[in-house]
Design a protein around this motif. Structure first.
Motif, mmCIF file in Angstrom:
data_model
loop_
_atom_site.group_PDB
_atom_site.id
_atom_site.type_symbol
_atom_site.label_atom_id
_atom_site.label_comp_id
_atom_site.label_asym_id
_atom_site.label_seq_id
_atom_site.Cartn_x
_atom_site.Cartn_y
_atom_site.Cartn_z
ATOM 1 N N SER A 133 0.822 -1.213 0.000
ATOM 2 C CA SER A 133 0.000 0.000 0.000
ATOM 3 C C SER A 133 0.856 1.263 0.000
ATOM 4 O O SER A 133 0.577 2.217 -0.744
ATOM 5 C CB SER A 133 -0.952 0.000 1.207
ATOM 6 O OG SER A 133 -0.235 -0.052 2.423
ATOM 7 N N SER A 134 1.922 1.284 0.810
ATOM 8 C CA SER A 134 2.772 2.476 0.893
ATOM 9 C C SER A 134 3.503 2.735 -0.418
ATOM 10 O O SER A 134 3.628 3.886 -0.862
ATOM 11 C CB SER A 134 3.786 2.315 2.033
ATOM 12 O OG SER A 134 3.135 2.171 3.274
ATOM 13 N N ALA A 135 3.990 1.669 -1.044
ATOM 14 C CA ALA A 135 4.682 1.824 -2.317
ATOM 15 C C ALA A 135 3.724 2.290 -3.406
ATOM 16 O O ALA A 135 4.079 3.123 -4.254
ATOM 17 C CB ALA A 135 5.352 0.516 -2.715
ATOM 18 N N CYS A 136 2.513 1.765 -3.395
ATOM 19 C CA CYS A 136 1.509 2.195 -4.390
ATOM 20 C C CYS A 136 1.211 3.684 -4.260
ATOM 21 O O CYS A 136 1.106 4.400 -5.267
ATOM 22 C CB CYS A 136 0.223 1.387 -4.223
ATOM 23 S SG CYS A 136 0.274 -0.274 -4.922
ATOM 24 N N ALA A 192 0.979 -4.081 -9.253
ATOM 25 C CA ALA A 192 -0.237 -3.543 -8.644
ATOM 26 C C ALA A 192 -1.375 -4.550 -8.784
ATOM 27 O O ALA A 192 -2.167 -4.752 -7.845
ATOM 28 C CB ALA A 192 -0.606 -2.214 -9.292
ATOM 29 N N LYS A 193 -1.465 -5.194 -9.943
ATOM 30 C CA LYS A 193 -2.479 -6.233 -10.135
ATOM 31 C C LYS A 193 -2.215 -7.421 -9.210
ATOM 32 O O LYS A 193 -3.156 -8.003 -8.645
ATOM 33 C CB LYS A 193 -2.481 -6.693 -11.593
ATOM 34 C CG LYS A 193 -2.995 -5.648 -12.571
ATOM 35 C CD LYS A 193 -2.938 -6.163 -14.002
ATOM 36 C CE LYS A 193 -3.470 -5.138 -14.990
ATOM 37 N NZ LYS A 193 -3.369 -5.633 -16.391
ATOM 38 N N ALA A 194 -0.945 -7.758 -9.030
ATOM 39 C CA ALA A 194 -0.585 -8.860 -8.138
ATOM 40 C C ALA A 194 -0.947 -8.537 -6.697
ATOM 41 O O ALA A 194 -1.366 -9.418 -5.935
ATOM 42 C CB ALA A 194 0.909 -9.157 -8.258
ATOM 43 N N ALA A 195 -0.800 -7.260 -6.316
ATOM 44 C CA ALA A 195 -1.154 -6.845 -4.957
ATOM 45 C C ALA A 195 -2.645 -7.018 -4.707
ATOM 46 O O ALA A 195 -3.066 -7.431 -3.610
ATOM 47 C CB ALA A 195 -0.744 -5.390 -4.736
ATOM 48 N N ARG A 200 -5.639 0.027 -6.854
ATOM 49 C CA ARG A 200 -6.564 0.435 -7.915
ATOM 50 C C ARG A 200 -6.284 1.870 -8.370
ATOM 51 O O ARG A 200 -6.332 2.163 -9.570
ATOM 52 C CB ARG A 200 -8.001 0.308 -7.413
ATOM 53 C CG ARG A 200 -8.517 -1.132 -7.365
ATOM 54 C CD ARG A 200 -9.922 -1.197 -6.810
ATOM 55 N NE ARG A 200 -10.469 -2.559 -6.862
ATOM 56 C CZ ARG A 200 -11.575 -2.927 -6.263
ATOM 57 N NH1 ARG A 200 -12.289 -2.040 -5.558
ATOM 58 N NH2 ARG A 200 -12.014 -4.174 -6.367
ATOM 59 N N ASP A 201 -6.002 2.745 -7.407
ATOM 60 C CA ASP A 201 -5.677 4.118 -7.767
ATOM 61 C C ASP A 201 -4.409 4.182 -8.633
ATOM 62 O O ASP A 201 -4.347 4.945 -9.602
ATOM 63 C CB ASP A 201 -5.481 4.965 -6.509
ATOM 64 C CG ASP A 201 -6.799 5.456 -5.923
ATOM 65 O OD1 ASP A 201 -7.857 5.185 -6.523
ATOM 66 O OD2 ASP A 201 -6.754 6.113 -4.854
ATOM 67 N N LEU A 247 -3.221 1.819 -10.581
ATOM 68 C CA LEU A 247 -3.544 1.281 -11.908
ATOM 69 C C LEU A 247 -4.273 2.315 -12.768
ATOM 70 O O LEU A 247 -4.019 2.432 -13.971
ATOM 71 C CB LEU A 247 -4.381 0.008 -11.776
ATOM 72 C CG LEU A 247 -3.630 -1.230 -11.300
ATOM 73 C CD1 LEU A 247 -4.583 -2.357 -10.957
ATOM 74 C CD2 LEU A 247 -2.628 -1.682 -12.352
ATOM 75 N N THR A 248 -5.159 3.065 -12.138
ATOM 76 C CA THR A 248 -5.867 4.130 -12.855
ATOM 77 C C THR A 248 -4.901 5.211 -13.319
ATOM 78 O O THR A 248 -4.989 5.717 -14.442
ATOM 79 C CB THR A 248 -6.953 4.755 -11.959
ATOM 80 O OG1 THR A 248 -7.888 3.761 -11.558
ATOM 81 C CG2 THR A 248 -7.684 5.881 -12.696
ATOM 82 N N GLN A 249 -3.957 5.534 -12.455
ATOM 83 C CA GLN A 249 -2.964 6.569 -12.779
ATOM 84 C C GLN A 249 -2.026 6.107 -13.901
ATOM 85 O O GLN A 249 -1.682 6.890 -14.798
ATOM 86 C CB GLN A 249 -2.155 6.915 -11.543
ATOM 87 C CG GLN A 249 -1.195 8.073 -11.705
ATOM 88 C CD GLN A 249 -1.903 9.393 -11.848
ATOM 89 O OE1 GLN A 249 -2.169 9.855 -12.957
ATOM 90 N NE2 GLN A 249 -2.251 10.010 -10.727
ATOM 91 N N ILE A 250 -1.636 4.848 -13.849
ATOM 92 C CA ILE A 250 -0.738 4.321 -14.877
ATOM 93 C C ILE A 250 -1.436 4.269 -16.228
ATOM 94 O O ILE A 250 -0.873 4.571 -17.268
ATOM 95 C CB ILE A 250 -0.231 2.911 -14.489
ATOM 96 C CG1 ILE A 250 0.712 3.000 -13.288
ATOM 97 C CG2 ILE A 250 0.496 2.257 -15.665
ATOM 98 C CD1 ILE A 250 1.179 1.662 -12.763
ATOM 99 N N GLY A 251 -2.726 3.862 -16.185
ATOM 100 C CA GLY A 251 -3.511 3.810 -17.420
ATOM 101 C C GLY A 251 -3.339 2.503 -18.169
ATOM 102 O O GLY A 251 -2.564 1.635 -17.836
#
Length: 268
Positions: A214-217, A243-246, A261-262, A264-268
């Motif tokens: 969570s902190s790294a994300c 992120a998907k693995a998390a 999820r946030d 992943l949204t930011q990465i696109g």
């Protein structure tokens, strides 16, 4: 003629043993006192907000910084001092005065110096990251001081040296988030310094740790926000896959799910 033993004065009286001169002994006593003092402060401020306020008002923050500057080569004193500073500056609004005192007293510069001088000390590095995390919580002035002192680079180095320690990785990830603070110049410096890759590596190595994930994300989210170069770095390093693995590894942890999820949204 009377001969003198190596541990005697040339004059024949009982002298000081080699390497144990009064100056050396005095220095050792001072280091022990400094270490004991900051250790005591660390202990009495661990879970007591009132003690943090009282000791801060009494000059404890400044005293710890003085001890760090006076005993820069002593890893034990530095580690204990970082522990004391971390406790003295943690918390919400009640800790703002101590954080201001610490910044004004040179705590950021002393902490970065300790990290650079004792890179192999895992405990010191984790505590120092905690100090930097606390001091840059909602403080633009301390963020600026940290940037100028090289705190971003020091934290990234700690993540690299202690890549297998989940506690260092988690604390450092939060520190990176606070040190950059959404500032364009700071996030750019973090990217150049390898922060993106270090955060992704933390996620890769510590898949079982919800705190690291969570902190790294969170840190990655803000590093790639409005920064195309950092986003490219994150993609190349494998942030999207991790992120998907998390999400799969921690489906019941609301914080991990939210932050992944946030991201992943930011990465696109």
């Amino acid at each position: 003629a009377r001969q003198t033993r190596p541990d005697q004065d040339p004059g024949g009286g009982r002298g000081r043993r080699r390497g144990c001169g009064s100056g050396d002994a005095r220095a050792r006593r001072e280091r022990r006192r400094a270490g004991g003092g900051v250790y005591a402060l660390r202990n009495i401020t661990i879970n007591y907000a009132e003690n943090r306020t009282r000791t801060g008002a009494a000059g404890a923050v400044e005293a710890v910084v003085v001890a760090m500057c006076a005993h820069a080569s002593d890893a034990s004193v530095q580690a204990r001092a970082c522990g004391a500073l971390r406790n003295l500056t943690k918390g919400g609004a009640e800790a703002e005065e101590n954080r201001t005192r610490a910044g004004d007293a040179g705590a950021i510069e002393a902490t970065v110096a300790a990290m650079l001088a004792h890179a192999a000390d895992k405990g010191l590095q984790e505590r120092a990251c905690g100090v930097l995390r606390n001091l840059t919580t909602s403080s633009v002035q301390n963020e600026s001081r940290a940037f100028k002192a090289g705190a971003i680079e020091a934290v990234v180095a700690a993540m690299s040296v202690h890549a297998d320690c989940a506690l260092v990785q988690e604390t450092a990830s939060v520190a990176i988030r606070n040190l950059t603070g959404g500032n364009v110049k700071y996030t750019a410096r973090a990217g150049i310094s390898g922060a993106v890759e270090a955060l992704v590596e933390a996620m890769r190595r510590h898949t079982e740790s919800p705190g690291v994930q969570s902190s790294a994300c969170v840190a990655l989210y803000f590093l790639i926000e409005d920064n195309a170069e950092n986003k490219t770095r994150a993609l190349h390093a494998g942030a999207k896959r991790l992120a998907k693995a998390a999400l799969k590894a921690h489906p019941g942890n609301k914080r991990v799910v939210h932050e992944a999820r946030d991201l992943l949204t930011q990465i696109g």
